[in-house]
Design a protein around this motif. Structure first.
Motif, PDB file in Angstrom:
ATOM      1  N   GLY A  66      -4.329   6.501   4.378  1.00 48.92           N
ATOM      2  CA  GLY A  66      -4.099   5.292   5.159  1.00 48.92           C
ATOM      3  C   GLY A  66      -4.551   5.429   6.592  1.00 48.92           C
ATOM      4  O   GLY A  66      -4.891   6.512   7.072  1.00 48.92           O
ATOM      5  N   ASP A  68      -2.894   5.090   9.489  1.00 50.82           N
ATOM      6  CA  ASP A  68      -2.016   5.581  10.545  1.00 50.82           C
ATOM      7  C   ASP A  68      -2.156   7.082  10.765  1.00 50.82           C
ATOM      8  O   ASP A  68      -2.459   7.533  11.873  1.00 50.82           O
ATOM      9  CB  ASP A  68      -0.566   5.204  10.233  1.00 50.82           C
ATOM     10  CG  ASP A  68      -0.411   3.707  10.036  1.00 50.82           C
ATOM     11  OD1 ASP A  68      -0.918   2.952  10.885  1.00 50.82           O
ATOM     12  OD2 ASP A  68       0.175   3.286   9.034  1.00 50.82           O
ATOM     13  N   ASN A 177       4.122   8.523  10.373  1.00 46.07           N
ATOM     14  CA  ASN A 177       5.213   7.888   9.640  1.00 46.07           C
ATOM     15  C   ASN A 177       5.618   6.518  10.169  1.00 46.07           C
ATOM     16  O   ASN A 177       6.059   5.663   9.398  1.00 46.07           O
ATOM     17  CB  ASN A 177       6.450   8.803   9.646  1.00 46.07           C
ATOM     18  CG  ASN A 177       6.290   9.990   8.730  1.00 46.07           C
ATOM     19  OD1 ASN A 177       5.300  10.089   8.004  1.00 46.07           O
ATOM     20  ND2 ASN A 177       7.239  10.902   8.754  1.00 46.07           N
ATOM     21  N   ASN A 180       3.455   2.112   9.829  1.00 44.20           N
ATOM     22  CA  ASN A 180       3.619   0.884   9.065  1.00 44.20           C
ATOM     23  C   ASN A 180       4.400  -0.182   9.823  1.00 44.20           C
ATOM     24  O   ASN A 180       4.246  -1.377   9.549  1.00 44.20           O
ATOM     25  CB  ASN A 180       4.320   1.178   7.736  1.00 44.20           C
ATOM     26  CG  ASN A 180       3.420   1.916   6.769  1.00 44.20           C
ATOM     27  OD1 ASN A 180       2.206   1.966   6.942  1.00 44.20           O
ATOM     28  ND2 ASN A 180       3.998   2.503   5.739  1.00 44.20           N
ATOM     29  N   SER A 184      -0.164  -0.422  12.367  1.00 43.43           N
ATOM     30  CA  SER A 184      -0.840  -1.199  11.320  1.00 43.43           C
ATOM     31  C   SER A 184       0.029  -2.321  10.761  1.00 43.43           C
ATOM     32  O   SER A 184      -0.276  -2.891   9.720  1.00 43.43           O
ATOM     33  CB  SER A 184      -1.287  -0.268  10.183  1.00 43.43           C
ATOM     34  OG  SER A 184      -0.169   0.350   9.584  1.00 43.43           O
ATOM     35  N   PHE A 185       1.110  -2.657  11.462  1.00 42.69           N
ATOM     36  CA  PHE A 185       1.971  -3.747  11.028  1.00 42.69           C
ATOM     37  C   PHE A 185       1.240  -5.074  11.200  1.00 42.69           C
ATOM     38  O   PHE A 185       0.742  -5.379  12.283  1.00 42.69           O
ATOM     39  CB  PHE A 185       3.264  -3.741  11.847  1.00 42.69           C
ATOM     40  CG  PHE A 185       4.224  -4.839  11.496  1.00 42.69           C
ATOM     41  CD1 PHE A 185       4.715  -4.958  10.205  1.00 42.69           C
ATOM     42  CD2 PHE A 185       4.629  -5.751  12.447  1.00 42.69           C
ATOM     43  CE1 PHE A 185       5.600  -5.964   9.876  1.00 42.69           C
ATOM     44  CE2 PHE A 185       5.519  -6.760  12.135  1.00 42.69           C
ATOM     45  CZ  PHE A 185       6.006  -6.875  10.840  1.00 42.69           C
TER      46      PHE A 185
END
Length: 207
Positions: A66, A68, A177, A180, A184-185
């Motif tokens: 991902g 992040d 962690n 999210n 990348s929200f």
């Protein structure tokens, strides 16, 4: 339970707490151009990664496919040019049947291979946690914290990644962690709130 932005110092004499960060006290940031926000995020992310690396000599990272953790890994590589960063990535066991949902990928290795091809500092390690199940070390964690941990389905490979990092001599573990709910929200949940509260102009602009 410790409030957000607080630290606790525990001694034989007792427990003292102090606040070191208050999100409500941060001044509002307003730029004229969206690119300025992007540049500011980049500067803050680099500052955060440098701070996390400060004082350590053998960093590792729990690296997924991902955005992040890959962003953290990229900045860590830029902060330490030519010096290795050991990356530990969850991969399926050999017996995996390959079944995934339409918006998922079940093997993060291709994405990690891609970022490792961009940054020679990133040295991948593939963690299949073979033979471990979701309850791996769960009893010990419950005994230590007095509560059930979140996202328990990931913990067996995370425990194994930390164990391998320790065996490799690493002295700090980075991760992405909180990405999210921050970096990348996508904020899509705000649309329903705008509709319920009658903020039609804001809803139209965001949509």
């Amino acid at each position: 339970r410790l409030d957000c932005g607080h630290r606790a110092i525990i001694t034989k004499q007792g427990v003292t707490t102090a606040s070191f960060y208050d999100v409500s006290a941060i001044p509002k940031v307003r730029f004229k151009d969206d690119r300025d926000y992007r540049d500011a995020v980049r500067e803050l992310l680099e500052e955060g990664v440098r701070s996390a690396l400060d004082g350590f000599s053998r960093p590792a990272i729990c690296l997924s496919g991902g955005f992040d953790s890959q962003a953290v890994a990229a900045y860590a590589a830029r902060c330490r040019p030519g010096r290795p960063i050991e990356a530990f990535t969850s991969v399926p066991e050999a017996e995996w049947d390959g079944v995934i949902g339409p918006t998922q990928f079940g093997n993060e290795r291709p994405q990690v291979d891609d970022i490792a091809s961009l940054y020679s500092e990133i040295r991948p390690h593939w963690v299949d946690a073979k033979g471990l199940f979701f309850d791996h070390k769960l009893t010990s964690m419950f005994a230590l914290t007095g509560g059930a941990p979140r996202n328990a389905a990931n913990l067996h490979w995370i425990h194994e990644a930390y164990a391998q990092a320790r065996s490799s001599g690493c002295d700090v573990m980075l991760n992405g962690n909180l990405g999210n709910v921050t970096l990348s929200f996508d904020g899509e949940g705000a649309l329903a709130t705008m509709a319920r509260s009658g903020k039609w102009l804001s809803l139209w602009q965001e949509a």
